[in-house]
Motif scaffolding. Structure first.
Motif, PDB file in Angstrom:
ATOM      1  N   LEU A   7       0.836  -1.199   0.000  1.00  0.00           N
ATOM      2  CA  LEU A   7       0.000   0.000   0.000  1.00  0.00           C
ATOM      3  C   LEU A   7       0.866   1.241   0.000  1.00  0.00           C
ATOM      4  CD1 LEU A   7       0.048   1.296   3.083  1.00  0.00           C
ATOM      5  CD2 LEU A   7      -1.391  -0.649   3.529  1.00  0.00           C
ATOM      6  N   LEU A   8       0.263   2.318  -0.449  1.00  0.00           N
ATOM      7  CA  LEU A   8       0.908   3.632  -0.440  1.00  0.00           C
ATOM      8  C   LEU A   8      -0.049   4.620   0.206  1.00  0.00           C
ATOM      9  CD1 LEU A   8       2.218   3.744  -4.121  1.00  0.00           C
ATOM     10  CD2 LEU A   8       3.598   3.438  -2.073  1.00  0.00           C
ATOM     11  N   LEU A   9       0.489   5.671   0.770  1.00  0.00           N
ATOM     12  CA  LEU A   9      -0.332   6.731   1.338  1.00  0.00           C
ATOM     13  C   LEU A   9      -0.789   7.633   0.210  1.00  0.00           C
ATOM     14  CD1 LEU A   9      -1.472   8.293   3.757  1.00  0.00           C
ATOM     15  CD2 LEU A   9       0.725   9.472   3.902  1.00  0.00           C
ATOM     16  N   ASN A  10      -2.079   7.834   0.093  1.00  0.00           N
ATOM     17  CA  ASN A  10      -2.667   8.707  -0.914  1.00  0.00           C
ATOM     18  C   ASN A  10      -3.308   9.869  -0.176  1.00  0.00           C
ATOM     19  OD1 ASN A  10      -3.894   9.863  -3.113  1.00  0.00           O
ATOM     20  ND2 ASN A  10      -5.334   8.205  -3.466  1.00  0.00           N
ATOM     21  N   THR A  11      -2.856  11.054  -0.453  1.00  0.00           N
ATOM     22  CA  THR A  11      -3.392  12.216   0.239  1.00  0.00           C
ATOM     23  C   THR A  11      -3.531  13.357  -0.753  1.00  0.00           C
ATOM     24  OG1 THR A  11      -3.084  13.653   2.168  1.00  0.00           O
ATOM     25  CG2 THR A  11      -1.096  13.042   0.936  1.00  0.00           C
ATOM     26  N   SER A  12      -4.241  14.395  -0.354  1.00  0.00           N
ATOM     27  CA  SER A  12      -4.350  15.549  -1.238  1.00  0.00           C
ATOM     28  C   SER A  12      -2.963  16.173  -1.394  1.00  0.00           C
ATOM     29  CB  SER A  12      -5.340  16.564  -0.678  1.00  0.00           C
ATOM     30  OG  SER A  12      -4.945  17.000   0.603  1.00  0.00           O
ATOM     31  N   PHE A  13      -2.715  16.766  -2.525  1.00  0.00           N
ATOM     32  CA  PHE A  13      -1.408  17.343  -2.824  1.00  0.00           C
ATOM     33  C   PHE A  13      -1.543  18.860  -2.770  1.00  0.00           C
ATOM     34  CE2 PHE A  13       2.138  17.465  -6.289  1.00  0.00           C
ATOM     35  CZ  PHE A  13       3.017  17.993  -5.368  1.00  0.00           C
ATOM     36  N   ASN A  14      -1.232  19.415  -1.632  1.00  0.00           N
ATOM     37  CA  ASN A  14      -1.222  20.858  -1.453  1.00  0.00           C
ATOM     38  C   ASN A  14      -0.524  21.192  -0.139  1.00  0.00           C
ATOM     39  OD1 ASN A  14      -3.493  19.846   0.082  1.00  0.00           O
ATOM     40  ND2 ASN A  14      -4.139  21.965   0.326  1.00  0.00           N
ATOM     41  N   ILE A  15      -0.153  22.437  -0.031  1.00  0.00           N
ATOM     42  CA  ILE A  15       0.405  22.971   1.212  1.00  0.00           C
ATOM     43  C   ILE A  15      -0.742  23.652   1.942  1.00  0.00           C
ATOM     44  CG2 ILE A  15       2.038  24.645   2.175  1.00  0.00           C
ATOM     45  CD1 ILE A  15       3.720  24.221  -0.378  1.00  0.00           C
ATOM     46  N   MET A  16      -0.776  23.546   3.273  1.00  0.00           N
ATOM     47  CA  MET A  16      -1.866  24.131   4.035  1.00  0.00           C
ATOM     48  C   MET A  16      -2.085  25.592   3.620  1.00  0.00           C
ATOM     49  SD  MET A  16      -2.728  24.071   8.109  1.00  0.00           S
ATOM     50  CE  MET A  16      -1.230  24.805   8.680  1.00  0.00           C
ATOM     51  N   GLY A  17      -3.329  25.912   3.361  1.00  0.00           N
ATOM     52  CA  GLY A  17      -3.691  27.264   2.968  1.00  0.00           C
ATOM     53  C   GLY A  17      -3.657  27.492   1.459  1.00  0.00           C
ATOM     54  N   GLU A  18      -3.190  26.515   0.707  1.00  0.00           N
ATOM     55  CA  GLU A  18      -3.133  26.632  -0.752  1.00  0.00           C
ATOM     56  C   GLU A  18      -4.143  25.666  -1.369  1.00  0.00           C
ATOM     57  OE1 GLU A  18       0.118  27.311  -2.952  1.00  0.00           O
ATOM     58  OE2 GLU A  18       1.030  28.612  -1.452  1.00  0.00           O
ATOM     59  N   PRO A  19      -4.605  25.966  -2.582  1.00  0.00           N
ATOM     60  CA  PRO A  19      -5.538  25.028  -3.230  1.00  0.00           C
ATOM     61  C   PRO A  19      -4.859  23.710  -3.577  1.00  0.00           C
ATOM     62  CG  PRO A  19      -4.948  26.837  -4.710  1.00  0.00           C
ATOM     63  CD  PRO A  19      -4.333  27.142  -3.382  1.00  0.00           C
ATOM     64  N   ILE A  20      -5.649  22.670  -3.752  1.00  0.00           N
ATOM     65  CA  ILE A  20      -5.129  21.358  -4.156  1.00  0.00           C
ATOM     66  C   ILE A  20      -4.527  21.480  -5.552  1.00  0.00           C
ATOM     67  CG2 ILE A  20      -5.813  19.005  -4.781  1.00  0.00           C
ATOM     68  CD1 ILE A  20      -7.787  19.098  -2.471  1.00  0.00           C
ATOM     69  N   VAL A  21      -3.394  20.835  -5.744  1.00  0.00           N
ATOM     70  CA  VAL A  21      -2.694  20.849  -7.029  1.00  0.00           C
ATOM     71  C   VAL A  21      -3.540  20.128  -8.074  1.00  0.00           C
ATOM     72  CG1 VAL A  21      -0.680  19.909  -8.225  1.00  0.00           C
ATOM     73  CG2 VAL A  21      -0.399  20.998  -5.994  1.00  0.00           C
ATOM     74  N   THR A  22      -3.737  20.780  -9.218  1.00  0.00           N
ATOM     75  CA  THR A  22      -4.519  20.164 -10.293  1.00  0.00           C
ATOM     76  C   THR A  22      -3.794  20.184 -11.634  1.00  0.00           C
ATOM     77  OG1 THR A  22      -5.639  22.263 -10.763  1.00  0.00           O
ATOM     78  CG2 THR A  22      -6.745  20.727  -9.243  1.00  0.00           C
ATOM     79  N   ARG A  23      -2.663  20.894 -11.724  1.00  0.00           N
ATOM     80  CA  ARG A  23      -1.920  20.982 -12.989  1.00  0.00           C
ATOM     81  C   ARG A  23      -0.456  20.618 -12.746  1.00  0.00           C
ATOM     82  NH1 ARG A  23      -2.857  26.993 -14.780  1.00  0.00           N
ATOM     83  NH2 ARG A  23      -1.834  27.169 -12.777  1.00  0.00           N
ATOM     84  N   PRO A  24       0.213  20.049 -13.751  1.00  0.00           N
ATOM     85  CA  PRO A  24       1.633  19.703 -13.590  1.00  0.00           C
ATOM     86  C   PRO A  24       2.492  20.885 -13.154  1.00  0.00           C
ATOM     87  CG  PRO A  24       0.770  18.687 -15.563  1.00  0.00           C
ATOM     88  CD  PRO A  24      -0.321  19.603 -15.047  1.00  0.00           C
TER      89      PRO A  24
END
Length: 107
Positions: A64-81
């Motif tokens: 298994l791998l940890l899957n989490t949202s990709f962002n820094i606190m206070g920033e929007p979730i990453v959606t583009r490369p």
């Protein structure tokens, strides 16, 4: 091995109890109440990611791998490369995989 009373879960919307024997070996994915929210990966649906999980299991003994949202606190979730690369260089991430490309910071 990681869930009690399990079934396939493809969208991480259901919590399952993690058996006590596994909790110490994968603490990053287990919530304080002993549950986890899995995303089932099947080879026939996502062979590339399934292969990654299989190789990770060969190296670590854990499938298994940890899957989490990709962002820094206070920033929007990453959606583009472009945003992923910026986020990668602006924080403590060691490696970033985008499609066939792997970025790694020098140690």
């Amino acid at each position: 091995d990681y869930m009690e009373k399990t079934r396939d879960e493809f969208f991480m919307i259901t919590s399952f109890t993690c058996p006590e024997a596994k909790r110490k070996s994968v603490p990053a994915v287990v919530h304080e109440d002993g549950t986890l929210r899995p995303q089932t990966v099947k080879k026939e649906f996502n062979s590339r990611f399934w292969t990654l999980l299989s190789e990770f299991e060969k190296k670590t003994g854990e499938a298994l791998l940890l899957n989490t949202s990709f962002n820094i606190m206070g920033e929007p979730i990453v959606t583009r490369p472009r945003d992923a690369v910026r986020c990668f260089y602006d924080n403590g991430i060691d490696s970033l995989v985008l499609g066939n490309f792997v970025l790694e910071k020098k140690s």
